[in-house]
Enzyme design. Structure first.
Site, PDB file in Angstrom:
ATOM      1  N   SER A  42     -27.565  33.025  33.486  1.00  0.00           N
ATOM      2  CA  SER A  42     -26.138  32.815  32.925  1.00  0.00           C
ATOM      3  C   SER A  42     -25.218  33.665  31.843  1.00  0.00           C
ATOM      4  O   SER A  42     -26.299  34.280  30.854  1.00  0.00           O
ATOM      5  CB  SER A  42     -26.795  31.680  32.059  1.00  0.00           C
ATOM      6  OG  SER A  42     -25.998  31.532  30.603  1.00  0.00           O
TER       7      SER A  42
ATOM      8  N   GLU B 139     -17.065  31.437  38.746  1.00  0.00           N
ATOM      9  CA  GLU B 139     -15.125  31.018  37.649  1.00  0.00           C
ATOM     10  C   GLU B 139     -14.368  32.397  37.678  1.00  0.00           C
ATOM     11  O   GLU B 139     -13.136  31.588  37.488  1.00  0.00           O
ATOM     12  CB  GLU B 139     -15.270  30.891  35.954  1.00  0.00           C
ATOM     13  CG  GLU B 139     -14.066  30.494  35.272  1.00  0.00           C
ATOM     14  CD  GLU B 139     -14.461  30.578  33.952  1.00  0.00           C
ATOM     15  OE1 GLU B 139     -15.218  30.646  32.979  1.00  0.00           O
ATOM     16  OE2 GLU B 139     -13.118  31.243  33.254  1.00  0.00           O
TER      17      GLU B 139
ATOM     18  N   THR C  89     -13.483  32.079  30.017  1.00  0.00           N
ATOM     19  CA  THR C  89     -14.090  31.277  29.117  1.00  0.00           C
ATOM     20  C   THR C  89     -15.350  31.610  28.573  1.00  0.00           C
ATOM     21  O   THR C  89     -15.206  31.530  26.689  1.00  0.00           O
ATOM     22  CB  THR C  89     -14.086  29.780  29.288  1.00  0.00           C
ATOM     23  OG1 THR C  89     -15.137  29.613  30.691  1.00  0.00           O
ATOM     24  CG2 THR C  89     -13.353  29.312  29.931  1.00  0.00           C
TER      25      THR C  89
ATOM     26  N   HIS D  22     -17.602  25.204  36.630  1.00  0.00           N
ATOM     27  CA  HIS D  22     -16.883  26.525  36.466  1.00  0.00           C
ATOM     28  C   HIS D  22     -15.652  26.204  37.119  1.00  0.00           C
ATOM     29  O   HIS D  22     -14.633  27.615  37.114  1.00  0.00           O
ATOM     30  CB  HIS D  22     -17.950  27.842  37.425  1.00  0.00           C
ATOM     31  CG  HIS D  22     -18.954  28.118  36.839  1.00  0.00           C
ATOM     32  ND1 HIS D  22     -20.334  27.608  37.184  1.00  0.00           N
ATOM     33  CD2 HIS D  22     -19.438  28.629  35.812  1.00  0.00           C
ATOM     34  CE1 HIS D  22     -21.424  28.051  36.004  1.00  0.00           C
ATOM     35  NE2 HIS D  22     -20.841  28.437  35.668  1.00  0.00           N
TER      36      HIS D  22
ATOM     37  N   SER E  58     -25.567  26.464  28.538  1.00  0.00           N
ATOM     38  CA  SER E  58     -25.522  25.762  30.180  1.00  0.00           C
ATOM     39  C   SER E  58     -27.332  24.556  29.637  1.00  0.00           C
ATOM     40  O   SER E  58     -28.221  24.935  30.357  1.00  0.00           O
ATOM     41  CB  SER E  58     -26.266  25.848  30.871  1.00  0.00           C
ATOM     42  OG  SER E  58     -26.094  27.236  31.042  1.00  0.00           O
TER      43      SER E  58
HETATM   44  S1  SF4 Z   1     -19.178  27.045  28.064  1.00  0.00           S
HETATM   45 FE1  SF4 Z   1     -18.611  24.944  28.696  1.00  0.00          FE
HETATM   46  S2  SF4 Z   1     -16.832  24.161  27.270  1.00  0.00           S
HETATM   47 FE2  SF4 Z   1     -17.035  26.809  27.492  1.00  0.00          FE
HETATM   48  S3  SF4 Z   1     -16.155  26.712  29.230  1.00  0.00           S
HETATM   49 FE3  SF4 Z   1     -17.472  26.377  30.408  1.00  0.00          FE
HETATM   50  S4  SF4 Z   1     -18.405  24.427  30.129  1.00  0.00           S
HETATM   51 FE4  SF4 Z   1     -16.547  24.651  29.170  1.00  0.00          FE
END
Ligand code: SF4
Length: 296
Positions: A213, A120, A155, A68, A257
């Site tokens: 998650s 993150e 993300t 993250h 994940s």
């Molecule tokens: S979901 Fe996976 S590919 Fe997307 S930013 Fe997170 S670790 Fe990277």
């Protein structure tokens, strides 16, 4: 099975790197490598301890920054007090950091569309304490005027939610310039898109993923928005067979994940209950697992 599901390259590489470090010497991971209980157990067995990113210290000289990511400030702080830092930040999270830093450098007021407090997002905003974090209309409404806003996204946010919030920011501040850098990662987009198609074919969507998650939760929410009933499980033992009482076809997907072995364990359990898995052609896309269909 959804055409795209399960562990992304970012998590896979971070996991491999953490296990390699731990095979050489004891290491402390600064937070959860990913929000998945099965992965955490695997790391625990490999000898990786868990610490906290913002803590004062760690029990081992080696520390690992998770997929993250972390702010530069945190990363440098750990290095400056003498820890050996292994950084497993996903390249696509790094890209989001670079996009935000670039916008700030150009004079934009930073905005992150994401979940406040998520590791993150804490990493993204850690170097820019004045950044706004928004995930609903109320948070957008409380944003004061700025001449120029530079926006990135966590993300793993669904792109349609991000676009909706972007629209709200523009309507809230019609006189402001609003620039958006799309930092939602491709694996997240692919899994969300594949889920849309899956929902057209199935009555129920089972999401295999960790309880904390974010992207697994998003998959459940998206399936429900698409009119499918949906539940999330980490392991087969959490399945309630009543969920499928009036389902003819069950769709299965998994968060970014989730280990493939977890998906197989859950699907294997459904087969043991009488489910029938049909193999479908492998999608013509790099990085995707094979498409399969499970009818019950
Ligand atoms: S979901 Fe996976 S590919 Fe997307 S930013 Fe997170 S670790 Fe990277």
């Amino acid at each position: 099975m959804a055409k795209h599901y399960g562990m992304c390259f970012g998590v896979r590489d971070a996991l491999a790197e953490a296990e390699t470090v731990a095979s050489r010497r004891p290491a402390t991971i600064l937070g959860e490598l990913v929000h998945n209980e099965v992965v955490r157990e695997r790391l625990d067995k490999a000898g990786v301890r868990e610490g906290q990113l913002e803590a004062e210290g760690a029990p081992t000289p080696d520390v690992i920054v998770t997929a993250h990511g972390a702010s530069d400030r945190e990363r440098k702080r750990w290095a400056s007090i003498g820890y050996r830092v292994t950084d497993t930040t996903c390249p696509l999270v790094r890209k989001a950091h670079a996009a935000l830093a670039g916008l700030v450098l150009e004079g934009y007021t930073p905005v992150v569309i994401g979940k406040r407090g998520h590791v993150e997002v804490r990493g993204l905003t850690g170097d820019f304490p004045g950044a706004f974090v928004v995930l609903d209309e109320g948070e957008v409404e409380s944003m004061p005027y700025a001449e120029r806003f530079g926006v990135v996204a966590q993300t793993t946010q669904p792109i349609e939610r991000v676009e909706d919030l972007l629209d709200k920011i523009r309507r809230r501040h019609p006189a402001s310039e609003v620039v958006f850098k799309d930092t939602v990662c491709q694996p997240t987009k692919a899994r969300q898109k594949a889920l849309e198609s899956l929902c057209k074919e199935v009555d129920f969507v089972l999401v295999v993923g960790g309880h904390n998650s974010n992207n697994s939760r998003q998959l459940v929410e998206k399936a429900r928005r698409s009119g499918c009933r949906s539940e999330r499980v980490t392991r087969s033992g959490e399945i309630d067979i009543e969920w499928f009482s009036d389902a003819r076809v069950v769709g299965v997907t998994a968060g970014t994940s989730t280990l493939e072995e977890s998906v197989e364990e859950v699907v294997g359990h459904l087969e043991s209950l009488g489910g029938r898995r049909e193999e479908l052609p492998r999608p013509d896309t790099a990085g995707a697992f094979s498409g399969k269909k499970l009818a019950v």
